[in-house]
Structures are given as structure tokens and as C-alpha cells.
Design a protein around this motif. Structure first.
Motif, mmCIF file in Angstrom:
data_model
loop_
_atom_site.group_PDB
_atom_site.id
_atom_site.type_symbol
_atom_site.label_atom_id
_atom_site.label_comp_id
_atom_site.label_asym_id
_atom_site.label_seq_id
_atom_site.Cartn_x
_atom_site.Cartn_y
_atom_site.Cartn_z
ATOM 1 N N UNK A 125 -59.473 -18.636 57.280
ATOM 2 C CA UNK A 125 -60.115 -19.679 58.096
ATOM 3 C C UNK A 125 -60.116 -21.011 57.361
ATOM 4 N N UNK A 126 -60.359 -20.981 56.061
ATOM 5 C CA UNK A 126 -60.382 -22.217 55.282
ATOM 6 C C UNK A 126 -58.973 -22.802 55.118
ATOM 7 N N UNK A 127 -57.979 -21.941 54.955
ATOM 8 C CA UNK A 127 -56.599 -22.417 54.896
ATOM 9 C C UNK A 127 -56.201 -23.032 56.228
ATOM 10 N N UNK A 128 -56.550 -22.369 57.325
ATOM 11 C CA UNK A 128 -56.250 -22.917 58.651
ATOM 12 C C UNK A 128 -56.890 -24.285 58.841
ATOM 13 N N UNK A 129 -58.167 -24.406 58.453
ATOM 14 C CA UNK A 129 -58.869 -25.684 58.606
ATOM 15 C C UNK A 129 -58.204 -26.776 57.773
ATOM 16 N N UNK A 130 -57.771 -26.434 56.570
ATOM 17 C CA UNK A 130 -57.109 -27.402 55.705
ATOM 18 C C UNK A 130 -55.778 -27.845 56.298
ATOM 19 N N UNK A 131 -54.990 -26.898 56.757
ATOM 20 C CA UNK A 131 -53.687 -27.247 57.333
ATOM 21 C C UNK A 131 -53.843 -28.068 58.611
ATOM 22 N N UNK A 132 -54.857 -27.753 59.402
ATOM 23 C CA UNK A 132 -55.116 -28.533 60.612
ATOM 24 C C UNK A 132 -55.519 -29.964 60.242
ATOM 25 N N UNK A 134 -54.765 -31.637 57.543
ATOM 26 C CA UNK A 134 -53.659 -32.353 56.917
ATOM 27 C C UNK A 134 -52.461 -32.519 57.847
ATOM 28 N N UNK A 135 -52.402 -31.700 58.881
ATOM 29 C CA UNK A 135 -51.263 -31.746 59.791
ATOM 30 C C UNK A 135 -49.991 -31.212 59.190
ATOM 31 N N UNK A 136 -50.121 -30.242 58.249
ATOM 32 C CA UNK A 136 -48.943 -29.705 57.585
ATOM 33 C C UNK A 136 -49.305 -28.402 56.871
ATOM 34 N N UNK A 137 -48.271 -27.675 56.479
ATOM 35 C CA UNK A 137 -48.428 -26.455 55.705
ATOM 36 C C UNK A 137 -48.852 -26.773 54.278
ATOM 37 N N UNK A 138 -49.662 -25.896 53.687
ATOM 38 C CA UNK A 138 -49.956 -25.986 52.268
ATOM 39 C C UNK A 138 -49.446 -24.726 51.569
ATOM 40 N N UNK A 139 -49.386 -24.791 50.242
ATOM 41 C CA UNK A 139 -49.040 -23.636 49.418
ATOM 42 C C UNK A 139 -50.296 -23.136 48.717
ATOM 43 N N UNK A 140 -50.386 -21.818 48.530
ATOM 44 C CA UNK A 140 -51.514 -21.207 47.830
ATOM 45 C C UNK A 140 -51.010 -20.577 46.539
ATOM 46 N N UNK A 141 -51.693 -20.901 45.425
ATOM 47 C CA UNK A 141 -51.295 -20.406 44.105
ATOM 48 C C UNK A 141 -52.058 -19.143 43.718
ATOM 49 N N UNK A 142 -51.341 -18.175 43.162
ATOM 50 C CA UNK A 142 -51.962 -16.973 42.613
ATOM 51 C C UNK A 142 -52.765 -17.320 41.358
ATOM 52 N N UNK A 143 -53.919 -16.656 41.141
ATOM 53 C CA UNK A 143 -54.793 -17.008 40.017
ATOM 54 C C UNK A 143 -54.425 -16.280 38.732
ATOM 55 N N UNK A 164 -49.075 -14.427 56.488
ATOM 56 C CA UNK A 164 -48.820 -13.947 57.851
ATOM 57 C C UNK A 164 -49.804 -14.550 58.845
ATOM 58 N N UNK A 165 -51.077 -14.643 58.475
ATOM 59 C CA UNK A 165 -52.103 -15.113 59.405
ATOM 60 C C UNK A 165 -52.121 -16.617 59.575
ATOM 61 N N UNK A 166 -51.779 -17.374 58.541
ATOM 62 C CA UNK A 166 -51.956 -18.828 58.576
ATOM 63 C C UNK A 166 -50.654 -19.622 58.623
ATOM 64 N N UNK A 167 -49.539 -18.987 58.243
ATOM 65 C CA UNK A 167 -48.289 -19.731 58.150
ATOM 66 C C UNK A 167 -48.183 -20.581 56.903
ATOM 67 N N UNK A 168 -49.104 -20.417 55.949
ATOM 68 C CA UNK A 168 -49.011 -21.176 54.700
ATOM 69 C C UNK A 168 -47.866 -20.643 53.850
ATOM 70 N N UNK A 169 -47.555 -21.344 52.782
ATOM 71 C CA UNK A 169 -46.593 -20.864 51.795
ATOM 72 C C UNK A 169 -47.309 -20.468 50.525
ATOM 73 N N UNK A 170 -46.532 -20.103 49.511
ATOM 74 C CA UNK A 170 -47.098 -19.675 48.239
ATOM 75 C C UNK A 170 -46.529 -20.500 47.097
ATOM 76 N N UNK A 171 -47.380 -20.790 46.130
ATOM 77 C CA UNK A 171 -46.980 -21.367 44.857
ATOM 78 C C UNK A 171 -47.105 -20.258 43.826
ATOM 79 N N UNK A 172 -45.973 -19.825 43.289
ATOM 80 C CA UNK A 172 -45.968 -18.742 42.313
ATOM 81 C C UNK A 172 -46.153 -19.315 40.912
#
Length: 285
Positions: A125-132, A134-143, A164-172
Motif C-alpha cells: 500500500x505504501x509503495x502504491x501510494x508513493x508511485x501514485x 510520483x507518477x512513476x515506478x520506483x525500485x525497492x532495495x533489499x536490506x 507482482x502487486x505494485x508493479x515496482x522494480x527492485x534495486x539489488x
């Protein structure tokens, strides 16, 4: 922007290196900044960043949204981040699978969250809110983890389901993979294999150090050269994900610019070899 695109390997931008970065003409060179350091209307840092952005691609790597927390992302922070993105047109914006704020209080660390269905729902939900916002996809980094977290799923599954749920990408972050594997007994190569390949939009390389109080524990310091184990994992990541834009992170004990560029050039050379091999394979199809 006059710099080459798409990016190859770059470095985290530090004020001590502003002038050096402006003189770089290496192919594919790029820089990354923490947006929280530039959330002001103007000033000398913006003057430097504007000049650097004219020469090189740029990405934003956030540390303050606390997407893994109980509270919604700060709307003021999101507005400031969007203004910064509109000003500098970064090719990627990224944040962390972590939390750093609660009930209006901010902490100095990126803290872990449990890998449960409830935490996954809230994080998405927080990723979705952020992408909405910003109007764009974000990447999420593993900790980077220092103890094994009990949960209902593994970290790779949590990240894949977020994608899968948000359409975000990943920062490895390859160093984080190594540190977590060392500290928790996880297989780092299996973790890389379990990530969704199409989602990887950026890679980070950094250094770590042994903890001074707890024997056998590694700390993600961003204050040392990249280790041989991390370079080996990076080779694995390139083999699996291809030549993804790669950043050399150094936030503590900042070395001379030439030392950072040596690591950057090593990563760029490894990426070039992967691209050449891919082209050869394609030519024989």
C-alpha cells in the motif's frame, strides 16, 4: 543532459567530488544522490547538481520515506520528492525495504520489518501510494540483516510479491546480500536466483566490515572497498540479470576520487564483457 545513456556504472555523489565528477568523460558514467540532501529550493548544492546533471545521468536513492513502517508515507516528503524528480529527471528513483519513522519520530537507521502477510499488504500500500504520488515506478532495495527474521515467507518471496502487486522494480544491493547471508546463514547465490529477473532495475556495490563488539558479525558500513566475495556475487548477478546500471556506494571514510573510479571502472568492465557475450550469442541465433 549531454551524458551517455543508458547508464553503465556510476558512483554515489559526494560534495567533495563535485568538481571531479564534472570532469569525467567515461562512457556510461552516472551519479546517484540521496534526495533528502537536496530538498531545499536552492543553494550551492543545487548549483553543483544542476551542472552535473547536464553532463551525466542521475538517479535518486531515498532513505526517508519509511515505506515499511506502520504510518503512511509523509505527504510533504512525497511532494518534495516529486518536485526534485521534476527538476532533475532521474532515470530511476529507489527506496528501501525498511522503516525509519514511527508516530512522527524519525530514527537514524533503516530498520527491518517482519516478512508476514500483514506487513506485505501494508508495504505494498505504501509503495502504491508513493508511485501514485510520483507518477512513476520506483525500485525497492533489499536490506542488510543482522539476525534472521521469523516470518511467513522468505525475503525473496516478499520482494517478488511486492513486484507482482505494485508493479515496482527492485534495486539489488549485492553487498547487502553478502552481509545478510553471512549473518543469517542464507545462501547468497540461491537468493539471487530467487529474485524476479525482469524487475531488477539497478545494482549497488559497497563495502562492509566486521563488527567490533560481536565476533563473526558483518556490518554494512559503506566505508570500505568492495570485497572479493561481493565482486564474485556481482558476477553472478550480471550473469542472471544482464548489464544492469551499477552504482559504487561509499558513504563513510570517503576515499580519493581515483579510488572510487577504479572500482567503478572494474564494474563497467565486467558489464562490458557481459554485453559483448550477449551480442555474440545473439549473432549465432
Amino acid at each position: 543532459m549531454t551524458g551517455p545513456y543508458p547508464p553503465s556504472a556510476g558512483i554515489g555523489l559526494k560534495p567533495a567530488h563535485y568538481r571531479d565528477v564534472l570532469s569525467v568523460n567515461a562512457s556510461g558514467f552516472w551519479v546517484e544522490v540521496h534526495p533528502e540532501n537536496y530538498m531545499t529550493p536552492g543553494g550551492p548544492r543545487h548549483q553543483w547538481l544542476a551542472a552535473i546533471r547536464e553532463a551525466h545521468p542521475l538517479s535518486l536513492h531515498g532513505v526517508g520515506l519509511s515505506l515499511g513502517g506502520l504510518d503512511r508515507p509523509s505527504r510533504a516528503h512525497l511532494r518534495a520528492l516529486r518536485l526534485l524528480a521534476e527538476r532533475y529527471a532521474p532515470f530511476e528513483i529507489s527506496e528501501h525495504l525498511a522503516w525509519c519513522a514511527h508516530d512522527g519520530e524519525h530514527f537514524a537507521d533503516l530498520l527491518p520489518l517482519p516478512y508476514t502477510q500483514a506487513a506485505l499488504k501494508r508495504f505494498c500500500e505504501h509503495v502504491d501510494e508513493t508511485q501514485e504520488a510520483l507518477g512513476r515506478r520506483i525500485l525497492i532495495e533489499n536490506p542488510a540483516l543482522y539476525v534472521a527474521l521469523n516470518g511467513e515467507m522468505g525475503e525473496a518471496e516478499f520482494l517478488a510479491e511486492t513486484v507482482r502487486r505494485t508493479g515496482c522494480g527492485l534495486l539489488l544491493d549485492v553487498n547487502n546480500v553478502h552481509v545478510t547471508a553471512h549473518n543469517t546463514g542464507r545462501d547468497p547465490y540461491a537468493f539471487i536466483n530467487d529474485l524476479p529477473a525482469a524487475a531488477i532495475g539497478e545494482i549497488h556495490l559497497a563495502g562492509h566490515a566486521p563488527d567490533t563488539r560481536e565476533p563473526g558479525l558483518l556490518i554494512d558500513t559503506h566505508g570500505a572497498s568492495i570485497s572479493g566475495e561481493v565482486w564474485a556475487l556481482y558476477a553472478k548477478a550480471l550473469d542472471r540479470f544482464g548489464a544492469v546500471p551499477t552504482l559504487i556506494e561509499r558513504d563513510n571514510d570517503i576515499p580519493p576520487f581515483a579510488d572510487l573510479m577504479a572500482e567503478r571502472n572494474r564494474a563497467a568492465g565486467m558489464m562490458m564483457a557481459v554485453r559483448a557475450a550477449t551480442h555474440r550469442e545473439a549473432a549465432h541465433v
